[in-house]
Design a protein around this motif. Structure first.
Motif, PDB file in Angstrom:
ATOM      1  N   GLY A 143     -13.881  49.618 -10.944  1.00  0.00           N
ATOM      2  CA  GLY A 143     -14.773  50.014  -9.872  1.00  0.00           C
ATOM      3  C   GLY A 143     -14.253  48.879  -8.732  1.00  0.00           C
ATOM      4  O   GLY A 143     -14.940  48.657  -7.833  1.00  0.00           O
ATOM      5  N   ILE A 144     -13.234  48.191  -8.885  1.00  0.00           N
ATOM      6  CA  ILE A 144     -12.705  47.390  -7.856  1.00  0.00           C
ATOM      7  C   ILE A 144     -12.166  47.852  -6.660  1.00  0.00           C
ATOM      8  O   ILE A 144     -11.792  49.086  -6.577  1.00  0.00           O
ATOM      9  CB  ILE A 144     -11.465  46.395  -8.449  1.00  0.00           C
ATOM     10  N   ILE A 145     -12.350  47.535  -5.549  1.00  0.00           N
ATOM     11  CA  ILE A 145     -12.127  47.980  -4.254  1.00  0.00           C
ATOM     12  C   ILE A 145     -10.915  47.572  -3.815  1.00  0.00           C
ATOM     13  O   ILE A 145     -10.703  46.301  -3.674  1.00  0.00           O
ATOM     14  CB  ILE A 145     -13.297  47.716  -3.146  1.00  0.00           C
ATOM     15  N   LEU A 146      -9.865  48.315  -3.449  1.00  0.00           N
ATOM     16  CA  LEU A 146      -8.524  48.162  -3.010  1.00  0.00           C
ATOM     17  C   LEU A 146      -8.018  48.973  -2.034  1.00  0.00           C
ATOM     18  O   LEU A 146      -6.921  49.322  -1.832  1.00  0.00           O
ATOM     19  CB  LEU A 146      -7.526  47.933  -4.206  1.00  0.00           C
ATOM     20  N   GLN A 147      -8.794  49.028  -1.022  1.00  0.00           N
ATOM     21  CA  GLN A 147      -8.587  49.936   0.027  1.00  0.00           C
ATOM     22  C   GLN A 147      -7.643  49.265   0.952  1.00  0.00           C
ATOM     23  O   GLN A 147      -7.715  48.126   1.223  1.00  0.00           O
ATOM     24  CB  GLN A 147     -10.065  50.449   0.857  1.00  0.00           C
ATOM     25  N   ARG A 148      -6.590  50.070   1.082  1.00  0.00           N
ATOM     26  CA  ARG A 148      -5.586  50.097   2.317  1.00  0.00           C
ATOM     27  C   ARG A 148      -4.624  48.599   1.518  1.00  0.00           C
ATOM     28  O   ARG A 148      -4.085  47.718   2.354  1.00  0.00           O
ATOM     29  CB  ARG A 148      -5.943  49.599   3.388  1.00  0.00           C
ATOM     30  N   ALA A 149      -4.829  48.282   0.380  1.00  0.00           N
ATOM     31  CA  ALA A 149      -4.198  46.993  -0.318  1.00  0.00           C
ATOM     32  C   ALA A 149      -2.651  47.401  -0.458  1.00  0.00           C
ATOM     33  O   ALA A 149      -2.202  48.313  -0.594  1.00  0.00           O
ATOM     34  CB  ALA A 149      -4.833  46.873  -1.736  1.00  0.00           C
ATOM     35  N   ASN A 150      -1.715  46.327   0.010  1.00  0.00           N
ATOM     36  CA  ASN A 150      -0.483  46.276  -0.123  1.00  0.00           C
ATOM     37  C   ASN A 150      -0.181  45.870  -1.641  1.00  0.00           C
ATOM     38  O   ASN A 150       0.045  44.713  -1.827  1.00  0.00           O
ATOM     39  CB  ASN A 150       0.162  45.299   0.989  1.00  0.00           C
ATOM     40  N   LEU A 151       0.156  46.881  -2.284  1.00  0.00           N
ATOM     41  CA  LEU A 151       0.427  46.612  -3.886  1.00  0.00           C
ATOM     42  C   LEU A 151       1.806  47.094  -4.352  1.00  0.00           C
ATOM     43  O   LEU A 151       2.091  47.530  -5.510  1.00  0.00           O
ATOM     44  CB  LEU A 151      -0.479  47.277  -4.787  1.00  0.00           C
ATOM     45  N   SER A 152       2.720  47.224  -3.239  1.00  0.00           N
ATOM     46  CA  SER A 152       4.063  47.904  -3.676  1.00  0.00           C
ATOM     47  C   SER A 152       4.774  47.016  -4.532  1.00  0.00           C
ATOM     48  O   SER A 152       5.001  45.705  -4.553  1.00  0.00           O
ATOM     49  CB  SER A 152       4.779  47.848  -2.447  1.00  0.00           C
ATOM     50  N   GLY A 153       5.285  47.757  -5.597  1.00  0.00           N
ATOM     51  CA  GLY A 153       6.043  46.875  -6.833  1.00  0.00           C
ATOM     52  C   GLY A 153       5.115  46.403  -7.758  1.00  0.00           C
ATOM     53  O   GLY A 153       5.450  45.432  -8.649  1.00  0.00           O
ATOM     54  N   ILE A 154       3.463  46.350  -7.789  1.00  0.00           N
ATOM     55  CA  ILE A 154       2.877  45.903  -8.534  1.00  0.00           C
ATOM     56  C   ILE A 154       3.081  45.935 -10.074  1.00  0.00           C
ATOM     57  O   ILE A 154       3.448  47.327 -10.365  1.00  0.00           O
ATOM     58  CB  ILE A 154       1.556  45.888  -8.075  1.00  0.00           C
ATOM     59  N   ASP A 155       2.834  45.219 -11.019  1.00  0.00           N
ATOM     60  CA  ASP A 155       2.855  45.527 -12.436  1.00  0.00           C
ATOM     61  C   ASP A 155       1.772  45.625 -12.953  1.00  0.00           C
ATOM     62  O   ASP A 155       1.050  44.486 -13.181  1.00  0.00           O
ATOM     63  CB  ASP A 155       4.058  44.402 -12.904  1.00  0.00           C
ATOM     64  N   LEU A 156       1.230  46.529 -13.234  1.00  0.00           N
ATOM     65  CA  LEU A 156      -0.100  46.579 -14.064  1.00  0.00           C
ATOM     66  C   LEU A 156      -0.193  47.437 -15.320  1.00  0.00           C
ATOM     67  O   LEU A 156      -0.794  48.023 -15.659  1.00  0.00           O
ATOM     68  CB  LEU A 156      -1.177  47.566 -13.088  1.00  0.00           C
ATOM     69  N   VAL A 157       1.253  47.000 -15.800  1.00  0.00           N
ATOM     70  CA  VAL A 157       1.300  47.606 -17.486  1.00  0.00           C
ATOM     71  C   VAL A 157       0.794  46.502 -18.223  1.00  0.00           C
ATOM     72  O   VAL A 157       1.049  45.366 -18.090  1.00  0.00           O
ATOM     73  CB  VAL A 157       2.580  47.603 -17.658  1.00  0.00           C
ATOM     74  N   ASN A 158      -0.121  46.849 -19.267  1.00  0.00           N
ATOM     75  CA  ASN A 158      -0.936  45.947 -20.166  1.00  0.00           C
ATOM     76  C   ASN A 158       0.038  45.589 -21.315  1.00  0.00           C
ATOM     77  O   ASN A 158       0.233  46.236 -22.389  1.00  0.00           O
ATOM     78  CB  ASN A 158      -2.065  46.340 -20.317  1.00  0.00           C
ATOM     79  N   HIS A 159       1.040  44.691 -21.104  1.00  0.00           N
ATOM     80  CA  HIS A 159       2.007  44.480 -22.142  1.00  0.00           C
ATOM     81  C   HIS A 159       1.525  43.839 -23.324  1.00  0.00           C
ATOM     82  O   HIS A 159       0.656  43.129 -23.381  1.00  0.00           O
ATOM     83  CB  HIS A 159       2.920  43.459 -21.577  1.00  0.00           C
ATOM     84  N   GLY A 160       2.090  44.254 -24.264  1.00  0.00           N
ATOM     85  CA  GLY A 160       1.584  43.920 -25.718  1.00  0.00           C
ATOM     86  C   GLY A 160       0.481  44.727 -26.163  1.00  0.00           C
ATOM     87  O   GLY A 160      -0.071  44.265 -27.288  1.00  0.00           O
TER      88      GLY A 160
END
Length: 327
Positions: A58-75
């Motif tokens: 439910g977090i709000i990230l409208q118009r957020a600049n997340l280019s190249g973000i790493d949201l992989v839950n490693h491990g």
């Protein structure tokens, strides 16, 4: 002030709550829709927040600049849970989103160009206007229906036909975009599913009792809009059996002997007659026409209808099968 009043008051439809400290609005930084998150520092902050185990739902990230973000839950075998999150117009291009859970979230008009969404969960996700340029979508779970489909059916229950048509149009647009992207990526089995859903949404926009809608429904039942050759085989078998029953009731002629089922005959005799009628039905459907059995009376009309339907169905099956195999 008590500890409870300091906590973020976010609560999603599944009952999950946030334990982060709230600001003046009563929500934490991530769940506050009034906070501008378009700065370049948000990407690093979000990666850090995800790694420390913060509530991502439910977090709000409208118009957020997340280019190249790493949201992989490693491990971990399970990805980060962003259910009900709002990524409206967010830039997720080149993002690493493998195995991410975006159920019920909004990716409306989000930029997903070159992002890795393999194995992601997008059930009930708002995908309207999302940009799919070279996005990796293998093994994505889209669910059986889009969010807009449920909204359209609710609008129909509320007798709001204008809103229902609008939602069906949105669903058609989403499926069309996904179908084109799946074709570009060479995932033709997935593209076939999308084109079936796309044409179904187009049918739902037609007047309920119109000839066009009825014709579209028949084509769907018969061959799944050209995407389901197995359905043609099943309907052919059903038609052959139905015609065999009708032949057994109306009668066939074999060497001047009448083959017709009746209560006066034994079970064995009736079974023999039905199997003979089933044989004749197969021969007629495939237009082989051996000539050993001949229809009489009403059976002539049945045979003519079955022969015409059979020749058309066999040709249709060949076209659909070749189309599937050559992809």
């Amino acid at each position: 002030m008590s500890e409870q009043t300091k906590n973020c008051k976010y609560q999603d439809p599944d009952g999950a709550t946030c334990l982060e400290q709230s600001n003046a609005s009563g929500f934490c930084y991530w769940h506050d829709k009034t906070v501008d998150k378009s700065s370049s520092s948000v990407k690093v902050a979000l990666e850090t927040y995800a790694k420390k185990g913060g509530l991502l739902r439910g977090i709000i990230l409208q118009r957020a600049n997340l280019s190249g973000i790493d949201l992989v839950n490693h491990g971990s075998k399970t990805g980060y849970d962003f259910s009900y999150a709002d990524f409206y117009r967010a830039d997720l291009s080149n993002g690493h989103l493998f195995n991410i859970n975006l159920s019920g979230a909004s990716l409306m008009k989000a930029n997903l160009a070159n992002a890795n969404l393999n194995c992601a969960t997008l059930e009930k996700t708002n995908l309207l206007g999302a940009k799919w340029t070279q996005t990796k979508i293998e093994n994505i779970q889209f669910g059986k229906k889009l969010k807009q489909e449920d909204q359209a059916k609710q609008a129909l229950r509320d007798h709001d036909h204008a809103s229902a048509i609008d939602y069906f149009e949105q669903a058609e647009e989403i499926y069309r975009d996904l179908r084109k992207h799946a074709e570009r990526e060479g995932i033709f089995s997935l593209a076939g599913q999308f084109i079936h859903r796309e044409l179904t949404m187009r049918r739902m926009q037609l007047p309920p009792l119109s000839l066009k809608r009825l014709t579209s429904k028949i084509i769907d039942l018969f061959c799944g809009y050209g995407e389901n050759p197995v359905r043609i085989i099943l309907l052919s078998i059903i038609l052959i059996i139905i015609c065999a029953v009708l032949y057994a009731l109306s009668g066939l002629n074999y060497q001047d002997q009448l083959y017709v089922m009746s209560f006066e005959k034994s079970v064995a005799e009736n079974c023999h007659i039905f199997l003979s009628c089933l044989y004749y039905s197969v021969v007629t459907f495939t237009t082989l026409g051996y000539g050993d059995f001949t229809p009489i009376g009403f059976s002539r009309a049945i045979a003519a209808m079955e022969a015409f339907t059979g020749s058309f169905t066999i040709a249709l099956f060949v076209v659909v099968f070749v189309k599937k195999m050559t992809r």
